[in-house]
Design a protein around this motif. Sequence first.
Motif, PDB file in Angstrom:
ATOM      1  N   GLN A  53       0.172  -1.545  -0.542  1.00 51.77           N
ATOM      2  CA  GLN A  53       0.009  -0.458   0.232  1.00 51.77           C
ATOM      3  C   GLN A  53       1.088   1.352   0.049  1.00 51.77           C
ATOM      4  O   GLN A  53       0.302   2.207   0.143  1.00 51.77           O
ATOM      5  CB  GLN A  53      -0.725  -0.120   1.180  1.00 51.77           C
ATOM      6  N   LEU A  54       1.648   1.059   0.529  1.00 57.00           N
ATOM      7  CA  LEU A  54       2.736   2.170   0.572  1.00 57.00           C
ATOM      8  C   LEU A  54       3.513   2.371  -0.555  1.00 57.00           C
ATOM      9  O   LEU A  54       4.518   2.827  -1.403  1.00 57.00           O
ATOM     10  CB  LEU A  54       3.948   2.294   1.540  1.00 57.00           C
ATOM     11  N   VAL A  55       4.118   1.118  -2.056  1.00 59.44           N
ATOM     12  CA  VAL A  55       4.488   1.142  -3.362  1.00 59.44           C
ATOM     13  C   VAL A  55       3.442   1.280  -4.145  1.00 59.44           C
ATOM     14  O   VAL A  55       3.892   1.597  -5.583  1.00 59.44           O
ATOM     15  CB  VAL A  55       5.223   0.199  -2.930  1.00 59.44           C
ATOM     16  N   PHE A  56       2.549   0.509  -4.048  1.00 55.38           N
ATOM     17  CA  PHE A  56       1.739   0.478  -5.872  1.00 55.38           C
ATOM     18  C   PHE A  56       0.674   1.241  -5.693  1.00 55.38           C
ATOM     19  O   PHE A  56       0.170   1.891  -5.476  1.00 55.38           O
ATOM     20  CB  PHE A  56       1.048  -0.674  -5.750  1.00 55.38           C
ATOM     21  N   GLY A  57       1.035   2.311  -6.629  1.00 54.71           N
ATOM     22  CA  GLY A  57       0.220   3.828  -7.037  1.00 54.71           C
ATOM     23  C   GLY A  57      -0.379   3.380  -8.607  1.00 54.71           C
ATOM     24  O   GLY A  57      -0.719   2.445  -9.332  1.00 54.71           O
ATOM     25  N   ASP A  58      -1.907   4.164  -8.993  1.00 54.03           N
ATOM     26  CA  ASP A  58      -2.139   4.731 -10.310  1.00 54.03           C
ATOM     27  C   ASP A  58      -1.998   5.308 -11.244  1.00 54.03           C
ATOM     28  O   ASP A  58      -2.137   6.331 -10.306  1.00 54.03           O
ATOM     29  CB  ASP A  58      -4.037   4.277  -9.089  1.00 54.03           C
ATOM     30  N   ALA A  59      -2.239   4.447 -12.436  1.00 52.04           N
ATOM     31  CA  ALA A  59      -1.920   5.870 -13.524  1.00 52.04           C
ATOM     32  C   ALA A  59      -1.794   5.677 -15.209  1.00 52.04           C
ATOM     33  O   ALA A  59      -2.302   4.017 -14.405  1.00 52.04           O
ATOM     34  CB  ALA A  59      -0.079   6.238 -13.234  1.00 52.04           C
ATOM     35  N   ALA A  60      -2.183   6.114 -15.571  1.00 49.74           N
ATOM     36  CA  ALA A  60      -2.347   5.919 -17.086  1.00 49.74           C
ATOM     37  C   ALA A  60      -1.292   6.507 -18.151  1.00 49.74           C
ATOM     38  O   ALA A  60      -1.480   7.658 -17.517  1.00 49.74           O
ATOM     39  CB  ALA A  60      -3.159   6.133 -17.924  1.00 49.74           C
ATOM     40  N   GLY A  61      -0.457   5.871 -18.792  1.00 52.56           N
ATOM     41  CA  GLY A  61       0.665   6.299 -19.871  1.00 52.56           C
ATOM     42  C   GLY A  61       0.415   6.021 -21.208  1.00 52.56           C
ATOM     43  O   GLY A  61      -0.016   5.069 -21.388  1.00 52.56           O
ATOM     44  N   ALA A  62       0.869   6.836 -22.440  1.00 53.31           N
ATOM     45  CA  ALA A  62       0.638   6.088 -23.518  1.00 53.31           C
ATOM     46  C   ALA A  62       1.538   7.440 -24.836  1.00 53.31           C
ATOM     47  O   ALA A  62       1.756   8.074 -24.205  1.00 53.31           O
ATOM     48  CB  ALA A  62      -0.732   7.901 -23.933  1.00 53.31           C
ATOM     49  N   VAL A  63       1.595   6.677 -26.100  1.00 53.57           N
ATOM     50  CA  VAL A  63       2.552   7.120 -26.778  1.00 53.57           C
ATOM     51  C   VAL A  63       1.532   7.379 -27.773  1.00 53.57           C
ATOM     52  O   VAL A  63       0.175   6.194 -28.575  1.00 53.57           O
ATOM     53  CB  VAL A  63       4.090   6.168 -27.109  1.00 53.57           C
ATOM     54  N   GLY A  97       5.011   6.034  -7.453  1.00 54.10           N
ATOM     55  CA  GLY A  97       5.075   4.945  -6.380  1.00 54.10           C
ATOM     56  C   GLY A  97       5.416   3.945  -8.210  1.00 54.10           C
ATOM     57  O   GLY A  97       5.861   4.262  -9.382  1.00 54.10           O
ATOM     58  N   ASN A  98       5.109   2.239  -7.959  1.00 54.70           N
ATOM     59  CA  ASN A  98       4.848   1.827  -9.056  1.00 54.70           C
ATOM     60  C   ASN A  98       3.170   1.642  -9.365  1.00 54.70           C
ATOM     61  O   ASN A  98       2.470   0.816  -8.891  1.00 54.70           O
ATOM     62  CB  ASN A  98       5.237   0.122  -8.052  1.00 54.70           C
ATOM     63  N   THR A  99       3.665   1.565 -10.627  1.00 55.58           N
ATOM     64  CA  THR A  99       2.539   2.389 -11.635  1.00 55.58           C
ATOM     65  C   THR A  99       2.349   1.073 -12.154  1.00 55.58           C
ATOM     66  O   THR A  99       1.293   1.367 -13.419  1.00 55.58           O
ATOM     67  CB  THR A  99       2.298   3.476 -12.305  1.00 55.58           C
ATOM     68  N   GLY A 100       3.114  -0.111 -12.107  1.00 56.13           N
ATOM     69  CA  GLY A 100       1.903  -1.284 -13.172  1.00 56.13           C
ATOM     70  C   GLY A 100       2.835  -0.867 -14.609  1.00 56.13           C
ATOM     71  O   GLY A 100       4.169  -0.940 -14.924  1.00 56.13           O
ATOM     72  N   CYS A 101       2.252  -1.360 -15.394  1.00 54.17           N
ATOM     73  CA  CYS A 101       2.877  -1.357 -17.113  1.00 54.17           C
ATOM     74  C   CYS A 101       2.389   0.117 -17.157  1.00 54.17           C
ATOM     75  O   CYS A 101       3.407   0.330 -18.085  1.00 54.17           O
ATOM     76  CB  CYS A 101       0.947  -2.037 -17.970  1.00 54.17           C
ATOM     77  N   ALA A 102       2.372   0.861 -16.634  1.00 53.11           N
ATOM     78  CA  ALA A 102       1.943   2.273 -16.799  1.00 53.11           C
ATOM     79  C   ALA A 102       3.156   3.167 -16.640  1.00 53.11           C
ATOM     80  O   ALA A 102       3.415   4.609 -17.254  1.00 53.11           O
ATOM     81  CB  ALA A 102       0.805   3.134 -16.473  1.00 53.11           C
ATOM     82  N   SER A 103       4.890   2.718 -15.752  1.00 54.79           N
ATOM     83  CA  SER A 103       5.356   2.949 -15.253  1.00 54.79           C
ATOM     84  C   SER A 103       6.148   4.336 -15.920  1.00 54.79           C
ATOM     85  O   SER A 103       6.540   5.162 -15.743  1.00 54.79           O
ATOM     86  CB  SER A 103       6.615   2.110 -14.617  1.00 54.79           C
ATOM     87  N   ILE A 104       5.918   3.610 -17.298  1.00 59.18           N
ATOM     88  CA  ILE A 104       7.541   3.400 -18.767  1.00 59.18           C
ATOM     89  C   ILE A 104       6.807   5.273 -19.554  1.00 59.18           C
ATOM     90  O   ILE A 104       7.440   6.004 -19.223  1.00 59.18           O
ATOM     91  CB  ILE A 104       7.946   3.031 -19.265  1.00 59.18           C
TER      92      ILE A 104
END
Length: 325
Positions: free
Chosen positions: A167-177, A281-288
């Motif tokens: 809960q201190l590491v996992f975040g939410d987001a979206a990124g696109a190219v 945080g760590n936003t999964g596949c959105a991180s990069i």
Amino acid sequence: MHTRTEGSTWTGSGLRFSGFGHYFPRELRSHQGEVTLGGRTYPPGAADELGVRSLHVAAEDETVEYMAVRAARAALEDAGHAAEDTDLVVLANWTDRQWIPEIAPGVATALGAHGALAFDVCGACTGFVHGVQIAASMLTAHPGWRRAVVVAADRFSHRARPGTRGQLVFGDAAGAVVLEKGDPGDGSALLDSVLDCDSTQADTVAARPPEGWLRPRPELIDLAVGSSLRVAGDVLERNGLKTSDLDWLVPHPGNNAIHAGVRDGLDLPREKFLTNFATRGNTGCASIPIALSEYLRTGVLHRGDLVLSTAVGSGWYFGGLLYRL
């Protein structure tokens, strides 16, 4: 497992990233001082040890589709293109997968990309690499296609078991190219991509029904470091590059221990290792893609920079992208 030794995949293809976008949920959770989450209280400094000072948490209305649409719109605007000129929409997501329909058609509809082929991919935290590689392949295979939107969106906070340090590491987001083919003119180019799998390690990280909480095994850190170094070494070797030739390594972030292992293994100066892990945080596949979008907008990254991005994910997948912004 196998090692690829052939030349780079996309050099000379005319493929390039022409636009970048991101979306961060409205709630920014700060980890300053004492933090209580999921019935557990963490003392001051606990989040600092993990390396995350803050992260975003999506509200119920900030679904994967909602976040993906806004990130994709920002990327199209950055590229200077209208949604109706999009041939392909690829959505990477693992945290909110559903039976049918896939989420990507809804994203394409909301964007106004009504003529685009739209579908989802997974690949866990390698989803962005997976999506870019598929989009590059399809743009190359279809003579009439020119432009794809690849968007990665995860609500990683939903996969953290209450009362755990996730809960201190996992975040939410979206990124696109926006990925398109043609004459880049400015030197921007997608140069190479790779995605491999070691199925014997598929259960190193798992999230299964009914709750879907993430359950990593202790060997995760060593496996993540080793896989990241293998990807980086293979991509650099087959492109005739050394670590010193890179302007940046922009990886999918895992945790401080993984970051240190990768930097040390590549003999990479700390100032060339770039993530927004500390603030997002760590936003999964959105991180990069969120890091690329955010740091291009703030002037940390520049067009023309040579970047390597590596990612690892449950499956066990490991892959990377080499590109000039």
